[in-house]
Design an enzyme around this catalytic site. Sequence first.
Site, short mmCIF file in Angstrom:
data_model
loop_
_atom_site.label_atom_id
_atom_site.label_comp_id
_atom_site.label_asym_id
_atom_site.label_seq_id
_atom_site.Cartn_x
_atom_site.Cartn_y
_atom_site.Cartn_z
N HIS A 1 9.85 44.36 61.27
CA HIS A 1 10.32 42.98 61.16
C HIS A 1 11.60 42.77 61.97
O HIS A 1 12.37 43.69 62.23
CB HIS A 1 10.50 42.53 59.70
CG HIS A 1 11.69 43.08 58.98
ND1 HIS A 1 11.58 43.86 57.85
CD2 HIS A 1 13.02 42.93 59.20
CE1 HIS A 1 12.79 44.17 57.41
NE2 HIS A 1 13.68 43.63 58.22
N GLU B 1 8.63 39.03 58.54
CA GLU B 1 7.88 40.16 58.03
C GLU B 1 6.52 40.27 58.72
O GLU B 1 6.09 39.31 59.38
CB GLU B 1 7.67 39.97 56.51
CG GLU B 1 8.97 39.91 55.72
CD GLU B 1 9.64 41.29 55.56
OE1 GLU B 1 9.45 42.16 56.44
OE2 GLU B 1 10.35 41.48 54.56
N ASP C 1 19.74 35.34 59.89
CA ASP C 1 19.09 35.13 58.59
C ASP C 1 20.10 35.16 57.44
O ASP C 1 21.25 35.54 57.63
CB ASP C 1 17.99 36.18 58.37
CG ASP C 1 18.45 37.61 58.66
OD1 ASP C 1 19.66 37.82 58.87
OD2 ASP C 1 17.61 38.51 58.67
N ASP D 1 9.38 48.27 59.01
CA ASP D 1 8.01 47.76 59.13
C ASP D 1 7.83 46.87 60.36
O ASP D 1 6.83 46.17 60.50
CB ASP D 1 7.61 46.98 57.86
CG ASP D 1 8.53 45.80 57.58
OD1 ASP D 1 9.45 45.54 58.40
OD2 ASP D 1 8.34 45.13 56.55
C1 GLP Z 1 17.42 43.46 57.32
C2 GLP Z 1 17.86 42.38 58.30
C3 GLP Z 1 17.40 42.68 59.71
C4 GLP Z 1 17.77 44.10 60.08
C5 GLP Z 1 17.07 45.05 59.15
C6 GLP Z 1 17.34 46.50 59.47
O1 GLP Z 1 16.15 43.29 56.84
N1 GLP Z 1 17.37 41.11 57.91
O2 GLP Z 1 17.99 41.76 60.60
O3 GLP Z 1 17.40 44.36 61.41
O4 GLP Z 1 17.53 44.78 57.82
O5 GLP Z 1 18.56 46.90 58.91
P1 GLP Z 1 19.32 48.22 59.28
O6 GLP Z 1 20.00 47.96 60.56
O7 GLP Z 1 20.29 48.41 58.15
O8 GLP Z 1 18.32 49.30 59.36
#
Ligand code: GLP
Length: 269
Positions: free
Chosen positions: A138, A143, A67, A136
């Site tokens: 995702h 989402e 993404d 959440d």
């Molecule tokens: C973002 C990214 C996700 C990732 C998520 C969790 O929203 N788009 O790909 O998994 O954050 O991030 P973290 O690993 O910092 O908890």
Amino acid sequence: MEVLIFKDSQSLASKSADLVESQIKTYPDSVIGLATGSTPLGLYQELIRRCNEGGLNFTNVKTFNLDEYVGIPADHPQSYRTFMDENLFNKIDIDKSNTQVPDGMAENPLEVGPAYEKMIEEAGGIDLQVLGVGTDGHIGFNEPTSSLGSITRVKTLTQQTITDNSRFFEPNEFQPKLAITMGMKTNLDARRILLLAHGENKAKAVHDMIEGPLSAFCPASALQLHQRTTILIDEAAASELSLKDYYKFVGEMQDDLVRKHRPSDWIER
Ligand code: GLP
């Protein structure tokens, strides 16, 4: 789903690096799907170390990132392109032209998704996809209520995600509310999936993903449909799982079985 529970994030990073390394050593031209966030950083550090020590090389590897934010340029400090360059690509022997991140500055963001899907298809599909999970549930920026059959497209971020990710932006800085993300179908089409999570703040999402109902309300639950997904979590992220002891027992039994009877099954193409 294979659920592996680790005592700390270092052993989790090391095991996930072993799995990525096996994939690349078996198929040096592997196509790897990558994620951003703090979760995969331990894995990336381990891959960098192994590459610099000469045991692993990325010269023929292709990567596709999950993404990118819409509205900030690739060289912005908070773009996912910058994150990947700084935390992995600049430190390994990968050919940058083999690394793809969706273009968040495209004149028409709606055209990015179909073109990205085409590029993945032309590369032969994703062999191994690395994923994290949002608090959440995702995946990427799919989402809650994202279609479980979705492909790469523009998504609007939830307030929860905007708040979770606000720590990376300056207080008065523009923070994107839109992103381009691979869809859940894009993820489910990967031949192998590794989902990593650590920390207590991921415990509910991990529970809903593994033990909750299959539901677009928790997009990560779609991984229940995937045949070769391994979930690598630490004890804190596993704390809400009701069948935790069972997963550990399965791990012991499977280790034995796989070692004896299906030694190459985890990395077949
Ligand atoms: C973002 C990214 C996700 C990732 C998520 C969790 O929203 N788009 O790909 O998994 O954050 O991030 P973290 O690993 O910092 O908890």
